[in-house]
Enzyme design. Sequence first.
Site, PDB file in Angstrom:
ATOM      1  N   ASP A  98      -1.206  -8.248  -6.999  1.00 44.39           N
ATOM      2  CA  ASP A  98      -1.529  -6.937  -6.457  1.00 44.39           C
ATOM      3  C   ASP A  98      -1.515  -5.949  -7.617  1.00 44.39           C
ATOM      4  OD1 ASP A  98      -1.829  -4.873  -4.419  1.00 44.39           O
ATOM      5  OD2 ASP A  98      -0.841  -6.295  -3.071  1.00 44.39           O
ATOM      6  N   ASP A 206      -5.123  -2.201  -5.053  1.00 45.22           N
ATOM      7  CA  ASP A 206      -4.652  -1.298  -4.008  1.00 45.22           C
ATOM      8  C   ASP A 206      -5.412   0.038  -4.021  1.00 45.22           C
ATOM      9  OD1 ASP A 206      -2.332  -0.998  -2.058  1.00 45.22           O
ATOM     10  OD2 ASP A 206      -2.002   0.788  -3.285  1.00 45.22           O
ATOM     11  N   GLU A 264      -9.286  -2.992  -2.486  1.00 44.77           N
ATOM     12  CA  GLU A 264      -8.953  -2.450  -1.158  1.00 44.77           C
ATOM     13  C   GLU A 264      -9.546  -1.045  -1.079  1.00 44.77           C
ATOM     14  OE1 GLU A 264      -5.262  -1.214   1.757  1.00 44.77           O
ATOM     15  OE2 GLU A 264      -5.371  -0.582  -0.333  1.00 44.77           O
ATOM     16  N   HIS A 336      -0.394  -6.905   5.411  1.00 48.74           N
ATOM     17  CA  HIS A 336       0.940  -6.335   5.586  1.00 48.74           C
ATOM     18  C   HIS A 336       0.894  -4.911   6.162  1.00 48.74           C
ATOM     19  CE1 HIS A 336      -0.694  -4.866   1.890  1.00 48.74           C
ATOM     20  NE2 HIS A 336       0.235  -3.927   1.839  1.00 48.74           N
ATOM     21  N   ASP A 337      -0.304  -4.347   6.343  1.00 54.46           N
ATOM     22  CA  ASP A 337      -0.440  -2.995   6.904  1.00 54.46           C
ATOM     23  C   ASP A 337      -0.931  -3.008   8.350  1.00 54.46           C
ATOM     24  OD1 ASP A 337       0.200  -1.900   4.395  1.00 54.46           O
ATOM     25  OD2 ASP A 337      -1.904  -1.734   3.805  1.00 54.46           O
TER      26      ASP A 337
HETATM   27  O1  TEU Z   1      -2.711   0.717   1.750  1.00 52.45           O
HETATM   28  C1  TEU Z   1      -3.649   1.730   1.797  1.00 52.45           C
HETATM   29  C2  TEU Z   1      -3.851   2.331   3.090  1.00 52.45           C
HETATM   30  O2  TEU Z   1      -4.856   2.985   3.289  1.00 52.45           O
HETATM   31  C3  TEU Z   1      -2.809   2.213   4.092  1.00 52.45           C
HETATM   32  O3  TEU Z   1      -2.093   3.381   3.976  1.00 52.45           O
HETATM   33  C4  TEU Z   1      -3.343   1.978   5.449  1.00 52.45           C
HETATM   34  O4  TEU Z   1      -4.459   2.754   5.717  1.00 52.45           O
HETATM   35  C5  TEU Z   1      -2.331   2.313   6.448  1.00 52.45           C
HETATM   36  O5  TEU Z   1      -1.141   1.759   6.023  1.00 52.45           O
HETATM   37  C6  TEU Z   1      -2.669   1.741   7.797  1.00 52.45           C
HETATM   38  O6  TEU Z   1      -1.605   1.959   8.652  1.00 52.45           O
HETATM   39  C7  TEU Z   1      -2.258   0.291   0.524  1.00 52.45           C
HETATM   40  C8  TEU Z   1      -1.201  -0.778   0.724  1.00 52.45           C
HETATM   41  O7  TEU Z   1      -1.797  -1.894   1.323  1.00 52.45           O
HETATM   42  C9  TEU Z   1      -0.073  -0.193   1.505  1.00 52.45           C
HETATM   43  O8  TEU Z   1       0.898  -1.151   1.830  1.00 52.45           O
HETATM   44  C10 TEU Z   1       0.536   0.912   0.673  1.00 52.45           C
HETATM   45  O9  TEU Z   1       1.529   1.561   1.424  1.00 52.45           O
HETATM   46  C11 TEU Z   1      -0.496   1.933   0.231  1.00 52.45           C
HETATM   47  O10 TEU Z   1      -1.700   1.350  -0.239  1.00 52.45           O
HETATM   48  C12 TEU Z   1       0.061   2.730  -0.917  1.00 52.45           C
HETATM   49  O11 TEU Z   1       0.180   1.927  -2.047  1.00 52.45           O
END
Ligand code: TEU
Length: 565
Positions: A98, A206, A264, A336-337
Site C-alpha cells: 500500500d 491510496d 485508488e 477494508h473500507d
Molecule cells: O480511502 C479513501 C476513501 O475515500 C475512504 O475514505 C472511503 O471513501 C471511505 O472510507 C468510505 O467509507 C483510503 C483508505 O482506503 C482508507 O482506509 C483511509 O482511511 C483513507 O484512504 C485515508 O488514507
Amino acid sequence: MTDAWWKSAVVYQIYPRSFADSDGDGMGDLRGIIQHLDHLAGLGVDVLWLSPIYPSPQDDNGYDISDYQDVDPLFGSLEIFDELLAAVHERGMKLVMDLVVNHSSDEHPWFVESRGSVSAAKRDWYWWEPAREGMEPGTPGAEPNNWGSVFGGPAWEFDPGTGEYYLHLFSRKQPDLNWENPAVRSAVHEMMRWWLDRGVDGFRMDVINFISKVPGLPDGPVPAGSAYGDGSASFLNGPRIHEFLHEMYEQVVKGREALLTVGEMPGVTVEQAKLYTDPDREEVDMVFQFDHVWADRGPDPWALQRLKLTDLKAIFGRWQAGLADLGWNSLYWNNHDQPRVVSRYGDDGEFRVESAKMLGAVLHLHRGTPYIYQGEEIGMTNYPFGGIGDFRDIEALGQYAQAVEEGRDPEDVLTVLRARGRDNARTPMQWDTSPHAGFTTGTPWLPANPRYPEINAALATKDPDSVYHWYRRLIELRHTEPAVVEGDFTMLLPHDEQLYAFTRRLGPTELLVIGNFSGTPARAELPDPAAWSSAELVLNNTAQPPADWVLGPWQAVVYRREVTA
Ligand code: TEU
C-alpha cells in the site's frame, strides 16, 4: 507496460491488523500472515496486497505513516517482512504494498520539521496557509477555506506554534503532502524504488487521484444540512494529476518487469479512468472506481437506501463498455473500507452461502482484475454493532460526532454506520471454532463476529460446497478459460430488477452468466435461449440446473458454448 500479466490475475487483500495474530497481543502481524499462506495458495490467488504495515501512530490504522521505509513493531520487522516476501514468492505469488502518499502522519519527521517554523526547509512539503483574511487565527471559522475533512470536522488544523493552518483531507494526524514541490515527489519516488529493490511487486496507491490540488484552494459548495464546504472539485483528479502519475511511472516503474500498479480513485469517471489506464500514457495499470459501492447511497448520507439492481447493472455496464478497447478495469465488492458484500447486496441469513457465491461469480466473470478481501472467500458477514462505543474506526467516530453536532438523530446515524461502517470489514479473520475465531490467543483489538463457529476457514476448506471452494473454482476458471480474461462483455436484461445476466465472447467461445439477486425465483427472458440449449453448464451454486430458465433464490449459473458459424 508491455506485459499485462495482471489481466489473468486475482488479487487478495490482507488487512494485517485483522488477519492473524502470532504473538497473542490481539493485533495481527506478519508472522501470522506467513502461517496462513497456504490458505491463500490453496485458493489460487496470484497476488497479495498488504494494507499498510509501516511505523504509524495508528490514528487511521496505519494509513497515517510516520516512516515509509520500515515496519511497525506491532506487525514485525523488516527481517520478518523479507521472510514473508520470500515465502510468498516461493509459492508463486506476488506481493503488492500500500502506498499512502497523499498524506503522511503528523509524526513523520518531514512534518515535524515542516511545522517547526514558517521558514523551515521543509515548510512547503505540506499545505500551510494563514487564517482567512480579517479573521483572528485559531478562532472558529478562521480556517483558510471552508472544506470539511472526510472524517468529519474542518479540513484544516491550526498550529499555534507558527500561527498558520495545515491542510488535512482526512484526520488532523494525516497532513496532506504538497505534490507541487518537486522535492516531495522525488522523495516519494526514491522510497518506492527502495521497496521495489527489496523485491516487492507493485503498489496499491491510496487516494492517488487526490494528490494534485487546484492552487489557491478555493472554497467549495456547502451541501444542504452540512457545516462544511465540499472541496472535491479542487482536489479530485486535479490539474497536474496525469503529469504526476506519468512522472512516477518514468521515475519508478519504467524498465521493471511484471509489476502491478492500481490507483485508488474515489470519484473517478470512466473517461478519466481511460486516461489513467491507457498503456501508452504510462500512468497506472488499473484504478479502483467507487460507483458500484456508492450505488446504495442516496442524496441524504444518513438515510439507508436499498440497492436497485438496474442501477448496479447500469454502472458496471458503463464501466465495461468504457474500458472495452482501451484501459483496464479492476473488480471488487469488498475492501477494508466497505461493509461485507453478502450483508450488503446479498442475504446473510438463510441464503448466505448461495448469495455469497452468486455475488462472487457475477463479479469475477466481468472483464477486469478481481480483488478478494480477506474473509470474503468464506462469506464473512457484517458485525452486529450496538452503540457508538462499539466502533473503533476514526471515520465512524468522526462522522458520528459531526452528524450529531449538525442536529441529526443519533439513531439514524447509527443505523447507517451499522450497515455501512468500515469496522464491519475489520473484525478478525475467522479461522476456526476456537476462541476469537482462532485469530488470537489474547484479546482481539476488535471482537470476532459471533457467527464464527458457523463461518470459518477450517470448515470452509473441508467442505467442497463452501464459498471458499466456489471462489477457488472461479479463480481456476479465469486461469484456464481465456474468454474470462479477454472476452468481449455484453450486458443482457438491463431492465430486470432480479436477474443480472451477461455474456463473454472470445472467438468461437461464449460464456453466459446469470445471477439471481433475490430470494424469489425468476425466469431469464434471454434474447436467444435456443442458442444455449445444448451448452455446457460450467458452474451452478445450487443442486438443480434451472428448468426453463427459471433461477431459484440467489442462484448463479455459468454456461459455455462453442459458436458454430
Ligand atoms: O480511502 C479513501 C476513501 O475515500 C475512504 O475514505 C472511503 O471513501 C471511505 O472510507 C468510505 O467509507 C483510503 C483508505 O482506503 C482508507 O482506509 C483511509 O482511511 C483513507 O484512504 C485515508 O488514507
